[in-house]
Structures are given as structure tokens and as C-alpha cells.
Design an enzyme around this catalytic site. Structure first.
Site, PDB file in Angstrom:
ATOM      1  N   LYS A  37      15.944  -6.225  -0.005  1.00 36.12           N
ATOM      2  CA  LYS A  37      15.641  -7.698  -0.245  1.00 36.12           C
ATOM      3  C   LYS A  37      14.353  -7.830  -1.019  1.00 36.12           C
ATOM      4  O   LYS A  37      14.412  -8.768  -2.012  1.00 36.12           O
ATOM      5  CB  LYS A  37      15.664  -8.520   1.174  1.00 36.12           C
ATOM      6  N   ARG A  92      -0.441   6.724   7.274  1.00 36.41           N
ATOM      7  CA  ARG A  92      -0.573   7.190   5.802  1.00 36.41           C
ATOM      8  C   ARG A  92      -1.616   8.399   5.577  1.00 36.41           C
ATOM      9  O   ARG A  92      -1.488   9.051   4.508  1.00 36.41           O
ATOM     10  CB  ARG A  92      -1.425   5.954   5.071  1.00 36.41           C
ATOM     11  N   ILE A 109      13.026   1.848  -0.239  1.00 35.61           N
ATOM     12  CA  ILE A 109      13.876   0.585  -0.320  1.00 35.61           C
ATOM     13  C   ILE A 109      14.733   0.617   0.926  1.00 35.61           C
ATOM     14  O   ILE A 109      15.308   1.601   1.184  1.00 35.61           O
ATOM     15  CB  ILE A 109      14.847   0.715  -1.678  1.00 35.61           C
ATOM     16  N   ASP A 110      14.421  -0.243   1.594  1.00 38.80           N
ATOM     17  CA  ASP A 110      15.210  -0.448   3.176  1.00 38.80           C
ATOM     18  C   ASP A 110      16.576  -1.359   2.889  1.00 38.80           C
ATOM     19  O   ASP A 110      17.416  -0.893   2.592  1.00 38.80           O
ATOM     20  CB  ASP A 110      14.274  -0.840   4.137  1.00 38.80           C
ATOM     21  N   PHE A 128      13.035   5.365  11.203  1.00 38.04           N
ATOM     22  CA  PHE A 128      11.670   4.775  10.724  1.00 38.04           C
ATOM     23  C   PHE A 128      10.995   6.121  10.416  1.00 38.04           C
ATOM     24  O   PHE A 128      10.603   6.936  11.109  1.00 38.04           O
ATOM     25  CB  PHE A 128      11.002   4.021  11.901  1.00 38.04           C
ATOM     26  N   VAL A 129      10.443   6.188   9.192  1.00 43.50           N
ATOM     27  CA  VAL A 129       9.708   7.300   8.767  1.00 43.50           C
ATOM     28  C   VAL A 129       8.256   6.831   8.478  1.00 43.50           C
ATOM     29  O   VAL A 129       8.112   5.790   8.052  1.00 43.50           O
ATOM     30  CB  VAL A 129      10.465   8.212   7.335  1.00 43.50           C
ATOM     31  N   GLU A 176       7.496   2.147  -6.010  1.00 44.70           N
ATOM     32  CA  GLU A 176       7.672   1.713  -4.563  1.00 44.70           C
ATOM     33  C   GLU A 176       7.804   3.042  -3.823  1.00 44.70           C
ATOM     34  O   GLU A 176       8.394   4.040  -4.210  1.00 44.70           O
ATOM     35  CB  GLU A 176       8.957   0.774  -4.630  1.00 44.70           C
ATOM     36  N   ASP A 177       7.528   3.000  -2.259  1.00 49.08           N
ATOM     37  CA  ASP A 177       7.719   3.995  -1.528  1.00 49.08           C
ATOM     38  C   ASP A 177       9.253   3.935  -1.046  1.00 49.08           C
ATOM     39  O   ASP A 177       9.745   5.049  -1.025  1.00 49.08           O
ATOM     40  CB  ASP A 177       6.728   3.896  -0.405  1.00 49.08           C
ATOM     41  N   LYS A 205       0.898  -1.141   0.107  1.00 50.08           N
ATOM     42  CA  LYS A 205       0.141   0.050  -0.017  1.00 50.08           C
ATOM     43  C   LYS A 205       0.867   1.230   0.107  1.00 50.08           C
ATOM     44  O   LYS A 205       0.304   2.334  -0.501  1.00 50.08           O
ATOM     45  CB  LYS A 205      -0.809  -0.025   1.329  1.00 50.08           C
ATOM     46  N   ASP A 229       3.561   3.680   6.414  1.00 51.42           N
ATOM     47  CA  ASP A 229       2.731   3.487   7.548  1.00 51.42           C
ATOM     48  C   ASP A 229       3.754   3.042   8.645  1.00 51.42           C
ATOM     49  O   ASP A 229       4.860   2.490   8.511  1.00 51.42           O
ATOM     50  CB  ASP A 229       1.633   2.695   7.394  1.00 51.42           C
TER      51      ASP A 229
HETATM   52  N1  HPA Z   1       8.878   3.462   7.362  1.00 44.28           N
HETATM   53  C1  HPA Z   1       7.654   2.740   6.833  1.00 44.28           C
HETATM   54  N2  HPA Z   1       7.811   1.623   6.218  1.00 44.28           N
HETATM   55  C2  HPA Z   1       9.037   1.102   5.789  1.00 44.28           C
HETATM   56  C3  HPA Z   1      10.290   1.792   6.259  1.00 44.28           C
HETATM   57  C4  HPA Z   1       9.886   3.044   6.920  1.00 44.28           C
HETATM   58  O1  HPA Z   1      11.163   3.754   7.686  1.00 44.28           O
HETATM   59  N3  HPA Z   1      11.267   0.943   6.100  1.00 44.28           N
HETATM   60  C5  HPA Z   1      10.690  -0.091   5.432  1.00 44.28           C
HETATM   61  N4  HPA Z   1       9.336   0.100   5.430  1.00 44.28           N
HETATM   62 MG    MG Z   2       6.807  -0.449   0.176  1.00 42.05          MG
END
Ligand code: HPA
Ligand code: MG
Length: 219
Positions: A139, A198, A135-136, A185-186, A132-133, A67, A192
Site C-alpha cells: 500500500k 536495527r 514490501i508488505d 515479522f522479521v 526500500e527494506d 529508516k 525494526d
Molecule cells: N518487519 C519490520 N518492518 C516491517 C515488516 C516486518 O516484517 N513488515 C512491514 N514493516
Molecule cells: Mg520500509
């Protein structure tokens, strides 16, 4: 990381006070700072839209990863459409939506898509842009790309609004990136924390109190 490819949001210089922005009352105590104001996000998304159109070679299947990607996707598609009315280069778009579930506990590293095998076969021969929102670790995206390539698309590119500067990164870098952000964590702009935040326009850093207030067990 290539500093020309994105805006490097730095933990020291980019933490705006919440007092200087309109924040919904219900989130006021749950955040520690504004990291990227909504207006800056919009300006950056407009630029990414322009780059995407310039570099496109034919019709695009723009694929929203739900989402978290929905707000970036909606604004990006709008800016791509606006490029048309401004007399710029045009590109035909079709829109697709997927949910991706990754099974991080499993060694196979498989992801499961919400689309059926039949629906995925539609990707064959197409130019796909995944939206995509964030990339962490990278993976999920690496696994998603491997899965999509099984359906023989003509090309697959990825646009991610954010990339997190984390030591857990697998080194994956998308084709288009809005901002590189600190290892925090944002939330906001469709990102979310347990489905909350959101409905917040700015991208903000969640506070310790916010993590407690919106923890799963306390709902
Ligand atoms: N915030 C929200 N969703 C996420 C994050 C984040 O920092 N990292 C990976 N998914
Ligand atoms: Mg995402």
C-alpha cells in the site's frame, strides 16, 4: 510470483538455529531463528547492484526510504561504486533520503513525504531508483509512486530487499527484489520492531518473548 526474480525464502527450509550465528546478547532471547544470514544478504545485494547498473540508461537518483531502507541503501550504493573499480559499466549517482508517513486509517490513501514540494520538483526529468527494506501489503509503495509521478520524473524503479508473502498484498511487485519471505515479522539489517533490532546484522524472526520485551508500553 516469478521465482527467477528473487530468492524464495521458505519457512520450512530457511530457519537457521540462533546457536549457529553470533547474535548480540541483548537480543538472544528475543528472536526465534535466523531467516537470512548477513553474508547471504550481502551476496544478494551485490547481484542486485550489478543488475541495476546493467539496466540503467543514465544518471540515477537513488532514493533511500528511511529508516528501514538505510542499510540496504548503503550496501547497494557501495556495490554500485565497486562495479566501477572492477572495470564494469559505470553510472553517476546522486543520493536522496525520504521518510514516508502513511495514514492507513484514512480512506484517501494519502502518504506524506518528508521532502518539501520544492525538493520534489528536483525529480522532474530524472531516473529515480527508490530503495526500500520491505514490501508488505504494498500500500505505502503504490501511494509513494503515485505521489512521485506527479513531479514528472523520466522513470521510477523500485528496489526492495524483501517482499512478504502475505494474503494482505495488493499485488504490487518491485522491479528488483532480494528475497521473498514467509508471512512472519522479521527484524535486523535495519528492519525494526519499535525501533529495536536495527543493530542486528542478520534478518531474523522475532519471538513472542521479543515482542513482549520490546513492546512500546514497557520501554
Ligand atoms: N518487519 C519490520 N518492518 C516491517 C515488516 C516486518 O516484517 N513488515 C512491514 N514493516
Ligand atoms: Mg520500509
Amino acid at each position: 510470483m516469478d521465482p527467477k526474480k528473487w530468492i524464495d525464502v521458505n519457512a520450512e527450509s530457511f530457519q537457521y538455529s540462533l546457536d549457529h550465528f553470533v547474535i548480540p546478547d541483548h537480543y538472544e532471547t528475543a528472536l526465534s531463528s535466523v531467516l537470512i544470514p548477513h553474508g547471504v544478504i550481502m551476496d544478494r545485494v551485490e547481484k542486485l547492484a550489478k543488475l541495476i547498473v546493467q539496466e540503467s540508461t543514465g544518471p540515477l537518483v537513488v532514493c533511500c526510504v528511511l529508516k528501514g531502507g538505510h542499510q540496504f541503501f548503503a550496501d547497494l550504493v557501495n556495490y554500485i561504486k565497486k562495479n566501477v573499480t572492477r572495470g564494469g559499466k559505470t553510472v553517476p549517482l546522486s543520493l536522496e533520503f525520504i521518510k514516508v508517513k502513511s495514514y492507513s486509517g484514512e480512506t484517501s490513501g494519502e502518504v506524506k513525504l518528508s521532502l518539501t514540494d520544492e525538493e520534489c520538483k528536483e525529480f522532474s526529468g530524472k531516473n529515480i531508483l527508490i530503495v526500500e527494506d520491505i514490501i508488505d501489503t504494498g500500500k505505502t509503495m503504490v501511494q509513494l509512486l503515485a505521489k512521485l509521478k506527479q513531479y514528472s520524473p523520466e522513470s521510477v524503479k523500485v528496489a526492495s530487499l524483501l517482499i512478504k508473502k502475505t494474503p494482505l498484498s495488493n499485488g504490487y511487485i518491485p522491479d528488483y527484489v532480494g528475497f521473498a519471505i514467509p508471512n512472519a515479522f522479521v527484524v535486523g539489517y535495519a528492519l525494526d520492531y519499535n525501533e529495536y533490532f536495527r543493530d542486528l546484522d542478520h534478518i531474523c524472526v522475532i519471538s513472542e518473548h521479543g515482542k513482549e520485551k520490546y513492546a512500546v508500553s514497557k520501554n
